[in-house]
Design an enzyme around this catalytic site. Sequence first.
Site, short mmCIF file in Angstrom:
data_model
loop_
_atom_site.label_atom_id
_atom_site.label_comp_id
_atom_site.label_asym_id
_atom_site.label_seq_id
_atom_site.Cartn_x
_atom_site.Cartn_y
_atom_site.Cartn_z
N HIS A 167 47.02 76.73 29.57
CA HIS A 167 46.97 77.10 28.18
C HIS A 167 46.89 75.84 27.40
O HIS A 167 46.57 74.74 27.81
CB HIS A 167 48.59 77.57 27.91
CG HIS A 167 49.62 76.52 27.85
ND1 HIS A 167 50.00 76.08 29.06
CD2 HIS A 167 50.28 75.92 26.75
CE1 HIS A 167 50.86 74.85 28.69
NE2 HIS A 167 50.96 74.95 27.46
N ASN B 111 53.76 79.55 18.51
CA ASN B 111 54.73 78.68 19.35
C ASN B 111 56.19 79.10 18.88
O ASN B 111 56.43 79.01 17.49
CB ASN B 111 54.30 77.31 18.82
CG ASN B 111 55.29 76.29 19.57
OD1 ASN B 111 56.06 76.19 20.09
ND2 ASN B 111 54.04 75.09 20.33
N VAL C 107 49.97 50.34 26.56
CA VAL C 107 51.23 49.97 25.62
C VAL C 107 51.29 48.53 25.17
O VAL C 107 50.40 48.44 24.06
CB VAL C 107 52.19 49.71 27.05
CG1 VAL C 107 52.82 51.07 27.62
CG2 VAL C 107 51.65 48.97 28.31
N HIS D 237 32.36 68.42 18.32
CA HIS D 237 32.61 67.69 19.50
C HIS D 237 33.84 67.61 20.28
O HIS D 237 35.18 68.07 19.52
CB HIS D 237 32.37 65.90 19.58
CG HIS D 237 33.15 65.36 18.43
ND1 HIS D 237 33.03 65.41 17.15
CD2 HIS D 237 34.20 64.77 18.57
CE1 HIS D 237 33.99 64.81 16.49
NE2 HIS D 237 34.82 64.35 17.52
O1 LIG Z 1 54.54 71.61 22.61
P1 LIG Z 1 54.80 70.71 23.75
O2 LIG Z 1 53.62 71.21 24.73
O3 LIG Z 1 56.03 71.22 24.55
O4 LIG Z 1 54.70 69.49 23.58
C1 LIG Z 1 53.91 68.23 24.07
O5 LIG Z 1 52.95 68.27 23.14
C2 LIG Z 1 52.81 68.31 21.73
C3 LIG Z 1 51.69 68.39 20.94
O6 LIG Z 1 50.85 67.04 21.29
C4 LIG Z 1 53.84 66.82 21.61
O7 LIG Z 1 54.24 66.59 20.33
C5 LIG Z 1 54.86 66.72 22.63
O8 LIG Z 1 55.39 65.51 22.47
C6 LIG Z 1 54.36 67.03 23.96
O9 LIG Z 1 55.55 67.06 24.96
O1 LIG Z 2 49.65 42.97 32.43
P1 LIG Z 2 50.50 43.91 32.82
O2 LIG Z 2 51.95 44.00 32.30
O3 LIG Z 2 50.60 44.40 34.44
O4 LIG Z 2 49.97 45.28 32.25
C1 LIG Z 2 50.53 46.18 31.26
O5 LIG Z 2 50.41 45.60 29.88
C2 LIG Z 2 49.15 45.51 29.57
C3 LIG Z 2 49.00 44.87 28.06
O6 LIG Z 2 49.55 46.00 27.39
C4 LIG Z 2 48.23 46.74 29.66
O7 LIG Z 2 47.04 46.63 29.49
C5 LIG Z 2 48.22 47.22 31.13
O8 LIG Z 2 47.81 48.74 31.05
C6 LIG Z 2 49.84 47.59 31.55
O9 LIG Z 2 50.16 48.21 32.67
#
Ligand SMILES: O=P(O)(O)O[C@H]1O[C@H](CO)[C@@H](O)[C@H](O)[C@H]1O
Ligand SMILES: O=P(O)(O)O[C@H]1O[C@H](CO)[C@@H](O)[C@H](O)[C@H]1O
Lengths: 351, 351
Positions: free
Chosen positions: A166, A77, A317, A299
Amino acid sequence: GGRFRASEHQHARYNPLRDDWVLVSAHRVKRPWQGQLEKPPHEDVPRWDPNNPLCPGATRANGEVNPQYEGTFVFPNDFPALQPDAPEPGDSDHPLFRAAAARGVCKVMCFHPWSDLTLPLMSLVEIRAVIDKWAELAAELGASYPWVQIFENKGAMMGCSNPHPHCQVWASSFLPNEACLEDRTQRQHLSQHGVPMLLEYAEQEARRKERLVVENADWLVVVPYWATWPYQTLLLPRRHVCRLQDLWEGERDSLASIMQRLLIKYDNLFEVSFPYSMGWHGAPTGSFLEEDCRHWQLHAHYYPPLLRSATIRKFMVGYEMLAQAQRDLTPEQAAERLRSLPEVHYKQRAK
Amino acid sequence: GGRFRASEHQHARYNPLRDDWVLVSAHRVKRPWQGQLEKPPHEDVPRWDPNNPLCPGATRANGEVNPQYEGTFVFPNDFPALQPDAPEPGDSDHPLFRAAAARGVCKVMCFHPWSDLTLPLMSLVEIRAVIDKWAELAAELGASYPWVQIFENKGAMMGCSNPHPHCQVWASSFLPNEACLEDRTQRQHLSQHGVPMLLEYAEQEARRKERLVVENADWLVVVPYWATWPYQTLLLPRRHVCRLQDLWEGERDSLASIMQRLLIKYDNLFEVSFPYSMGWHGAPTGSFLEEDCRHWQLHAHYYPPLLRSATIRKFMVGYEMLAQAQRDLTPEQAAERLRSLPEVHYKQRAK
Ligand SMILES: O=P(O)(O)O[C@H]1O[C@H](CO)[C@@H](O)[C@H](O)[C@H]1O
Ligand SMILES: O=P(O)(O)O[C@H]1O[C@H](CO)[C@@H](O)[C@H](O)[C@H]1O
């Protein structure tokens, strides 16, 4: 009130591998969605692009030119999160300010010379070559590093910045969080129940059937009882296997086959190249090769973000980040949906 | 090789609140980004829209009409993940298939009658009203529920489906994962060190200064030493406070002020309404009100996804999901960047 039904009544399920819980609120899938729509992946990826650093013959960021590779291709990388020679951080002056050394290597592995292919569209022989290369890298880097994380980010939605098929391999001088967690829970299960957790789990799921997606003589894929992502799956061997490199010839062939069947179903679900992050977990390596790792069972986890369609994802979120993961359909519903999908790729169906 | 420098040499940092680690690879921010770009938020939100169910006078999904509210407004979530009366799942027939009852309520709280405002653009009096309502809900729902999770998903990128300024309050009959984790680590810290973890931490950060973003007589905001999201912050009282509802009058005013200063800096960072998920953590309630909760210290977490610009986010995907969170700039760099930003909102600056 009334009799409990998982698809109607919210409840929590225990994840024995992570020692935490998921909130299952399947009635939530009925709510309308007026939030962000994802862009569907571009379907017009050129098979070969001299400006794509992952293509055969292309020049990479460091000026190196890729060979005209014909199978898999592994290279370092160019922007590694882990380097082999970082110095130790100094001693901590306070228990709330603790740093530790982190060393390692990051590699990129191309699955195929063509940019417009993905694993579900590759042949069994080509997928088998990927599996062999995974096992080879796991053994090679595992000779010195305690943890070799093989993972694939598929799709722009999963932070993947290059459509060429990849994966990545990050080997580290330490056991990362998820490895520590699964080591602890699997160790405890073996000592309490006398059988490796995920071996017992696979046997149970093979019998219960309601969360099975695909199976063959050596492997099975389930939506785990404790899945957090809507269509999350767990790929498990039926035999007790600690590491990728321990797989027999026949198991590698049947792994290629079950991966192909799963990934075709994934693509068929919303008739789109299905985004996910996936990765392999096996017994730790390096100095752990000398230790008793019988509590470990090899796994792979698949974590796909889509919920309702090619453009509507699940957002993990607020509540999920601050409190607990929450899902909007039951694992049984997800498994049934996947099970019922054809095993011929929608792009390869006779019109 | 050479002398260790946090901004050049990757290392791991310990998060004492979650008992896990983050990989800090600050040199990674140099890599070019060719992946997904986020849509910047729409700037043309109408102040009042009769079709927006969060607006005064609008009709909601259940047919109810909102009052012509002038301050905050709280109503039950029409698609609640938690309902008060779900029946118990039956007894588990196997230790790997464990379910538990989950009951609760989900409320939505509008911050203001106008859809085109956000917290950083609200007056101190208006923010203070939000804080008072938070404290009121925390006390009211906390009378019976052990955990009351107040959280805000801000921005479409964070799964927020409605631009109207609002947050959610989910009260549950159980302690969610994050609550259990922080309960355990804080309890252990108090018993080992004789002082609540986050009280000691705030004192340390006030002295060390390099991760401070804003502070006043009662509060401070830091990019925690163990931050995972690029511009993640932790909002801490200087006094030992267990719960939102325990805050004094003066502390509520100074909280409004420090929130406004932080959120203006956030918006100024990339001159965009800054997306994040945030939430409050305080001592558990319900039957825990009777127990010793002195190990708890009230705090708010802010988890913003943006990394480089209004359209380039950090993806917590493959390695992060399968192994360990990884960040691309040091917490000290993030704090310095935030500290250096003006405290006047870019939209309110004289032209
Ligand atoms: O290395 P990449 O593919 O550009 O980057 C992606 O994978 C990484 C590893 O999960 C993450 O840290 C990065 O935020 C994501 O954009
Ligand atoms: O209830 P909302 O704002 O529509 O929904 C959002 O917040 C929730 C709580 O974090 C999440 O479970 C949902 O996936 C997100 O879209």
